[in-house]
Design a protein around this motif. Structure first.
Motif, short mmCIF file in Angstrom:
data_model
loop_
_atom_site.label_atom_id
_atom_site.label_comp_id
_atom_site.label_asym_id
_atom_site.label_seq_id
_atom_site.Cartn_x
_atom_site.Cartn_y
_atom_site.Cartn_z
N PHE A 79 -30.23 -37.06 -54.44
CA PHE A 79 -29.18 -37.53 -55.34
C PHE A 79 -28.79 -36.45 -56.35
O PHE A 79 -27.72 -36.48 -56.92
CB PHE A 79 -29.62 -38.81 -56.06
CG PHE A 79 -29.56 -40.01 -55.17
CD1 PHE A 79 -28.37 -40.72 -55.04
CD2 PHE A 79 -30.66 -40.43 -54.45
CE1 PHE A 79 -28.30 -41.83 -54.20
CE2 PHE A 79 -30.60 -41.53 -53.62
CZ PHE A 79 -29.41 -42.23 -53.49
N GLU A 80 -29.70 -35.51 -56.54
CA GLU A 80 -29.40 -34.43 -57.48
C GLU A 80 -28.73 -33.25 -56.77
O GLU A 80 -27.89 -32.57 -57.34
CB GLU A 80 -30.69 -33.97 -58.17
CG GLU A 80 -31.20 -35.02 -59.16
CD GLU A 80 -32.70 -34.89 -59.42
OE1 GLU A 80 -33.33 -33.98 -58.87
OE2 GLU A 80 -33.23 -35.72 -60.18
N THR A 81 -29.15 -33.03 -55.52
CA THR A 81 -28.60 -31.90 -54.77
C THR A 81 -27.13 -32.10 -54.44
O THR A 81 -26.31 -31.23 -54.55
CB THR A 81 -29.36 -31.68 -53.45
OG1 THR A 81 -30.75 -31.77 -53.72
CG2 THR A 81 -29.04 -30.34 -52.86
N LEU A 82 -26.82 -33.29 -53.99
CA LEU A 82 -25.45 -33.59 -53.58
C LEU A 82 -24.93 -34.76 -54.41
O LEU A 82 -25.70 -35.47 -55.05
CB LEU A 82 -25.41 -33.99 -52.10
CG LEU A 82 -25.37 -32.88 -51.08
CD1 LEU A 82 -25.50 -33.47 -49.70
CD2 LEU A 82 -24.06 -32.12 -51.19
N ASN A 83 -23.67 -34.95 -54.33
CA ASN A 83 -23.06 -36.09 -55.00
C ASN A 83 -23.30 -37.33 -54.15
O ASN A 83 -22.38 -38.03 -53.75
CB ASN A 83 -21.56 -35.80 -55.14
CG ASN A 83 -20.95 -36.61 -56.24
OD1 ASN A 83 -21.66 -37.39 -56.89
ND2 ASN A 83 -19.67 -36.44 -56.45
N TYR A 88 -21.95 -42.26 -50.91
CA TYR A 88 -22.45 -43.52 -50.38
C TYR A 88 -21.45 -44.64 -50.68
O TYR A 88 -21.07 -45.41 -49.81
CB TYR A 88 -23.79 -43.84 -51.03
CG TYR A 88 -24.77 -44.51 -50.12
CD1 TYR A 88 -25.48 -43.77 -49.20
CD2 TYR A 88 -24.98 -45.88 -50.18
CE1 TYR A 88 -26.38 -44.37 -48.35
CE2 TYR A 88 -25.88 -46.50 -49.34
CZ TYR A 88 -26.58 -45.74 -48.43
OH TYR A 88 -27.47 -46.34 -47.59
N GLY A 89 -21.02 -44.71 -51.93
CA GLY A 89 -20.05 -45.72 -52.35
C GLY A 89 -18.74 -45.58 -51.59
O GLY A 89 -18.17 -46.58 -51.12
N ASN A 90 -18.27 -44.36 -51.46
CA ASN A 90 -17.02 -44.13 -50.72
C ASN A 90 -17.12 -44.66 -49.30
O ASN A 90 -16.24 -45.37 -48.82
CB ASN A 90 -16.72 -42.63 -50.65
CG ASN A 90 -16.34 -42.07 -52.00
OD1 ASN A 90 -16.05 -42.83 -52.94
ND2 ASN A 90 -16.38 -40.76 -52.14
N SER A 91 -18.23 -44.32 -48.62
CA SER A 91 -18.40 -44.76 -47.24
C SER A 91 -18.46 -46.28 -47.15
O SER A 91 -17.89 -46.87 -46.24
CB SER A 91 -19.69 -44.17 -46.66
OG SER A 91 -19.48 -42.86 -46.23
N LEU A 261 -34.70 -32.95 -46.42
CA LEU A 261 -33.61 -33.64 -47.12
C LEU A 261 -32.61 -34.24 -46.13
O LEU A 261 -32.05 -35.31 -46.37
CB LEU A 261 -32.90 -32.68 -48.07
CG LEU A 261 -33.71 -32.22 -49.28
CD1 LEU A 261 -32.85 -31.38 -50.20
CD2 LEU A 261 -34.29 -33.41 -50.02
N LEU A 262 -32.41 -33.54 -45.03
CA LEU A 262 -31.49 -34.08 -44.01
C LEU A 262 -32.03 -35.39 -43.46
O LEU A 262 -31.28 -36.32 -43.18
CB LEU A 262 -31.31 -33.07 -42.88
CG LEU A 262 -30.35 -31.95 -43.18
CD1 LEU A 262 -30.32 -30.95 -42.05
CD2 LEU A 262 -28.95 -32.51 -43.41
N MET A 263 -33.35 -35.45 -43.32
CA MET A 263 -33.94 -36.69 -42.82
C MET A 263 -33.88 -37.79 -43.89
O MET A 263 -33.70 -38.96 -43.56
CB MET A 263 -35.39 -36.45 -42.39
CG MET A 263 -35.52 -35.54 -41.18
SD MET A 263 -34.62 -36.13 -39.71
CE MET A 263 -33.51 -34.78 -39.39
N VAL A 264 -34.01 -37.42 -45.15
CA VAL A 264 -33.82 -38.40 -46.22
C VAL A 264 -32.41 -38.99 -46.12
O VAL A 264 -32.22 -40.21 -46.13
CB VAL A 264 -34.00 -37.76 -47.61
CG1 VAL A 264 -33.59 -38.75 -48.71
CG2 VAL A 264 -35.43 -37.32 -47.82
#
Lengths: 294, 285
Positions: A79-83, A88-91, A261-264
């Motif tokens: 959540f810190e690395t990317l927006n 998530y909300g947009n999708s 992180l990709l798996m997260v």
């Protein structure tokens, strides 16, 4: 069908239902199921466990099945690395609106195709099928020009609005289900003076719960996973959807993709679909046994 | 009828017909999207037939389709049949089988890219349990396509759910009647179950073929069409023509050939299946 016998197939014959030689078949099916289910779930298990590993542990061989130290902070880090929250909300927003649009328009069209054999109905149906066959990349360029003329670039509109005009895949699916509904029901409705629109709403739709649930889930999954369309139309990062964000993970910004992180992200991306499935599962599989013949 | 299909009809005209016709026009032009299209007649089409990459992509796509679609359908039907019986933990198995299908697109491609890693990936590790030394899947021209086919089987759960829904729709009374008439399991399957689920089967066959003719994400995310063009799928070829080489005209010609081939396939299957597919409504053919 809801009650599953408590005892396994190998259990001694119960009093109510004397078991016959069927048992051999059941045992083989059971073992087949266990083995394949294990193989099917293994990658998923691996995905979840990798999402909790540290960067160092990723490179170990043989791969560890459980993380040596559980890095729950990975989930915070994303959540810190990317927006991530915003994406998530947009999708979610796009997905929900797409489902609403698809359900209304596709079931209307499917009803039309299933119940009428007027002049030209076959031609329209074949035309509709043919739109399914059209690879998206083929119409991408003219569509892009069209939407840019409408000033829809960098908005969610190109991702949502087309779903309100029905999608061939779902129309075909629903039409196949509607076509299996007994004609007598509609004759009865007609005698009672039902309008066609009312028969769609009060006969066809209620009897098609599982089919509609299937369509809703497929529409959501499709929208949720779509990469190409949002990549084309969304340019500002606060409008990005999840797949766009996830693919940016592998971009040149990182020399080695941060697999943990990709798996997260993959785990979190699965969540809404899993939830949806958990809610709709009953409808999904209970089928159309009660199509009203009884 | 037109009342019901009008939303679709409008959408069809605006979002499909107009773009299709435009792309037909573009297919006869030299067009880089920026400058106005220049008419070149059939040049794009003739070039295609002399282009090695075009034929490569046709071969890759057909191989993928003819292996993955039937295997996936059989797997899905098999599991649906197993899980339509009274079996312990049925609900768990159903959910477990469908679970992988919930990871798709980018997430699935990333996961399997990681799994197929020859040195630290899960796949070769599992194979080593059985004493098999796995190849370097996605990096070997021989195995890359097979790897993508294996991955495609992972999502057979979607088909299974559709088959299950179809199987649930088989009236118990019909099965009972067949049993009373002394029909065995296999007989019932062949003469009752299969005809009753034939619309679902037809639907999945057609959709499966159409989908696999359009494989793109996997090739894009996992292999970029390589190694040595072994996963150079048709639509990937089409995509690179348009967006890497900026040849929208040539790419539109590719799209039109694809459309015609897919329509041909679908038409043949529909025509062939008319004799076998059974609709309970009776009104439809």
């Amino acid at each position: 069908m809801s009650t599953i016998p408590a005892a396994g197939p190998t259990a001694s014959p119960s009093l109510k239902k004397p078991r016959r030689k069927l048992d051999a078949v059941s045992i083989v099916s059971f073992i087949t199921l266990i083995v394949t289910t294990f193989l099917m779930l293994l990658p998923l298990f691996f995905m979840v466990s990798t999402s909790l590993k540290s960067k160092k542990e990723l490179l170990k061989f043989p791969p560890t099945f459980l993380p040596e130290s559980w890095q729950w902070s990975n989930y915070k880090e994303i959540f810190e690395t990317l927006n991530f929250g915003q994406m998530y909300g947009n999708s979610l927003l796009i997905g929900v609106l797409t489902v609403v649009g698809t359900l209304i328009s596709s079931s209307l069209a499917a009803y039309g195709f299933a119940r009428y054999r007027g002049k030209g109905s076959n031609m329209w149906f074949m035309l509709m099928l043919s739109t399914m066959m059209l690879p998206y990349p083929a119409i991408m360029i003219p569509q892009f020009i069209l939407f840019s003329k409408l000033n829809w670039l960098d908005t969610f509109l190109p991702l949502i609005v087309p779903s309100f005009f029905g999608s061939a895949y779902n129309i075909f699916l629903l039409r196949q289900f509607f076509a299996t509904l007994p004609e007598e029901l509609f004759d009865a409705g007609r005698i009672d003076g039902c309008t066609e629109l009312r028969m769609w709403r009060q006969i066809a739709l209620p009897l098609s719960g599982p089919a509609l649930a299937t369509v809703a889930i497929f529409a959501f999954i499709y929208s949720w996973n779509d990469l190409l369309t949002p990549v084309l139309y969304l340019s500002s990062s606060d409008k990005f959807t999840l797949p766009v964000g996830m693919s940016s993970f592998t971009s040149s910004r990182f020399r080695i993709p941060p697999w943990h992180l990709l798996m997260v992200a993959s785990v979190l991306a699965m969540l809404p679909i899993v939830t949806l499935f958990a809610i709709a599962q009953k409808r999904f599989v209970e089928g159309i046994v009660l199509t009203g013949i009884k | 009828m037109y009342l019901f299909i009008s939303p679709w009809l409008i959408g069809f005209l605006v979002f499909a017909l107009y773009p299709i016709l435009s792309s037909l026009y573009y297919s006869f032009t030299d067009y880089d999207i920026i400058h106005p299209p220049k008419f070149v007649g059939l040049a794009n089409y003739t070039e295609m037939f002399h282009n090695d990459l075009f034929w490569k992509s046709v071969g890759v796509t057909l191989r993928y389709t003819f292996i993955s679609v039937p295997v996936q359908l059989l797997l899905a039907l098999g599991f649906a049949l197993l899980l339509n019986q009274k079996i312990p933990f049925r609900g768990f198995f159903r959910t477990a089988m469908y679970f992988p299908s919930m990871v798709s697109g980018v997430a699935m491609s990333l996961l399997w890219y990681w799994i197929f890693n020859p040195s630290i990936g899960l796949f070769n590790y599992v194979l080593s349990w059985f004493g098999i030394k796995g190849p370097s899947w996605l990096m070997s021209p021989e195995y890359a396509l097979h790897a993508l086919i294996i991955m495609s089987l992972w999502t057979a759960g979607t088909g299974m759910i559709l088959f299950l829904a179809g199987l649930q729709g088989v009236p118990a009374s019909l099965v009972e009647a067949a049993k009373l008439d002394g029909a065995g399991r296999f007989r019932i399957f062949l003469n009752v179950t299969i005809p009753m689920i034939s619309p679902v089967l037809l639907f999945q066959l057609i959709m499966g073929i159409i989908d696999s003719f359009q494989v793109f994400t996997q090739a894009y995310v996992m292999t970029q069409g390589g190694p040595n063009y072994s996963t150079w799928f048709y639509v990937y070829n089409l995509y690179t023509s348009a967006f890497k080489e900026y040849r929208a005209g040539y790419s539109s010609a590719l799209a039109w050939v694809l459309l015609i081939v897919v329509m041909l396939f679908t038409g043949l299957i529909m025509k062939f299946s008319n004799r076998y597919v059974h609709y309970e409504g009776g009104g439809r053919k």
